[in-house]
Design an enzyme around this catalytic site. Structure first.
Site, PDB file in Angstrom:
ATOM      1  N   ASP A  29       0.843  -1.204   0.000  1.00  0.00           N
ATOM      2  CA  ASP A  29       0.000   0.000   0.000  1.00  0.00           C
ATOM      3  C   ASP A  29       0.875   1.249   0.000  1.00  0.00           C
ATOM      4  OD1 ASP A  29      -3.196   0.571   0.919  1.00  0.00           O
ATOM      5  OD2 ASP A  29      -1.766   2.217   1.203  1.00  0.00           O
ATOM      6  N   HIS A  96     -12.098  -0.665  -7.234  1.00  0.00           N
ATOM      7  CA  HIS A  96     -11.674  -1.955  -7.790  1.00  0.00           C
ATOM      8  C   HIS A  96     -11.485  -2.833  -6.570  1.00  0.00           C
ATOM      9  CE1 HIS A  96      -8.891  -4.178 -10.869  1.00  0.00           C
ATOM     10  NE2 HIS A  96      -8.950  -4.930  -9.775  1.00  0.00           N
ATOM     11  N   HIS A  98     -10.538  -4.827  -3.515  1.00  0.00           N
ATOM     12  CA  HIS A  98      -9.200  -5.104  -2.993  1.00  0.00           C
ATOM     13  C   HIS A  98      -9.303  -5.497  -1.535  1.00  0.00           C
ATOM     14  CE1 HIS A  98     -10.039  -0.781  -2.555  1.00  0.00           C
ATOM     15  NE2 HIS A  98      -9.336  -0.839  -1.433  1.00  0.00           N
ATOM     16  N   HIS A 100      -7.153  -5.545   1.969  1.00  0.00           N
ATOM     17  CA  HIS A 100      -5.999  -5.073   2.719  1.00  0.00           C
ATOM     18  C   HIS A 100      -5.516  -6.212   3.622  1.00  0.00           C
ATOM     19  CE1 HIS A 100      -6.838  -0.644   2.087  1.00  0.00           C
ATOM     20  NE2 HIS A 100      -8.058  -1.127   1.885  1.00  0.00           N
TER      21      HIS A 100
HETATM   22  P1  DGP Z   1      -9.621   1.821   0.229  1.00  0.00           P
HETATM   23  O1  DGP Z   1      -9.758   3.004   1.118  1.00  0.00           O
HETATM   24  O2  DGP Z   1     -10.073   0.547   0.902  1.00  0.00           O
HETATM   25  O3  DGP Z   1     -10.253   2.046  -1.132  1.00  0.00           O
HETATM   26  O4  DGP Z   1      -8.050   1.628   0.029  1.00  0.00           O
HETATM   27  C1  DGP Z   1      -7.350   2.003  -1.096  1.00  0.00           C
HETATM   28  C2  DGP Z   1      -5.899   1.861  -0.744  1.00  0.00           C
HETATM   29  O5  DGP Z   1      -5.157   1.922  -1.941  1.00  0.00           O
HETATM   30  C3  DGP Z   1      -5.366   2.941   0.162  1.00  0.00           C
HETATM   31  O6  DGP Z   1      -4.922   2.328   1.378  1.00  0.00           O
HETATM   32  C4  DGP Z   1      -4.199   3.561  -0.590  1.00  0.00           C
HETATM   33  C5  DGP Z   1      -3.942   2.570  -1.682  1.00  0.00           C
HETATM   34  N1  DGP Z   1      -3.541   3.174  -2.944  1.00  0.00           N
HETATM   35  C6  DGP Z   1      -4.216   4.124  -3.641  1.00  0.00           C
HETATM   36  N2  DGP Z   1      -3.556   4.451  -4.760  1.00  0.00           N
HETATM   37  C7  DGP Z   1      -2.438   3.664  -4.772  1.00  0.00           C
HETATM   38  C8  DGP Z   1      -1.349   3.538  -5.686  1.00  0.00           C
HETATM   39  O7  DGP Z   1      -1.261   4.196  -6.720  1.00  0.00           O
HETATM   40  N3  DGP Z   1      -0.381   2.641  -5.344  1.00  0.00           N
HETATM   41  C9  DGP Z   1      -0.436   1.882  -4.207  1.00  0.00           C
HETATM   42  N4  DGP Z   1       0.563   1.032  -3.989  1.00  0.00           N
HETATM   43  N5  DGP Z   1      -1.460   1.977  -3.334  1.00  0.00           N
HETATM   44  C10 DGP Z   1      -2.436   2.860  -3.620  1.00  0.00           C
END
Ligand code: DGP
Length: 112
Positions: A29, A96, A98, A100
């Site tokens: 993340d 999308h 996902h 954690h």
């Molecule tokens: P959510 O709030 O559950 O939709 O979490 C989305 C997560 O995705 C958040 O913890 C930050 C992560 N994230 C967003 N954009 C990027 C990216 O471009 N790269 C990475 N590695 N993580 C990202």
């Protein structure tokens, strides 16, 4: 479609990958909320857990079958948490599906 995680799947946005196969991808993340914070996604675009159907659920099962391997590779030997946020009230920022994976310390008990 302007989806950040689809762009990560296509390699258009770089990511720190921890696992990949033909169906799923796991990467660190960008804003970690624990010492280990990994995001696991299907390569196919599914908007959220609210859009899981009998037609697309096999990839979700595959994610859960693979999470123990991913967790071991991240040295999460003492447990971890799996979270998926859904929609507005669930604070889902990337549309999308996902999962954690959080760990590397004793996590707070509170979930909401
Ligand atoms: P959510 O709030 O559950 O939709 O979490 C989305 C997560 O995705 C958040 O913890 C930050 C992560 N994230 C967003 N954009 C990027 C990216 O471009 N790269 C990475 N590695 N993580 C990202």
């Amino acid at each position: 479609m302007d989806c950040i995680f689809c762009k990560i799947v296509k390699g258009e946005i770089p990511s720190s990958k921890v696992y990949e196969d033909d169906k799923i991808l796991a990467f660190r993340d960008i804003a970690p909320q624990a010492p280990v914070h990994v995001i696991v996604i299907p390569k196919v675009h599914i908007p959220s857990a609210d859009a899981i159907t009998p037609d697309n659920s096999s990839v979700v099962a595959h994610i859960f079958e693979t999470i123990p391997t991913i967790a071991k590779s991240c040295d999460l030997t003492n447990g971890y948490r799996i979270i998926t946020n859904v929609g507005e009230d669930g604070c889902q920022s990337v549309k999308h599906i996902h999962f954690h994976i959080l760990g590397g310390k004793k996590l707070a008990e509170a979930l909401g």
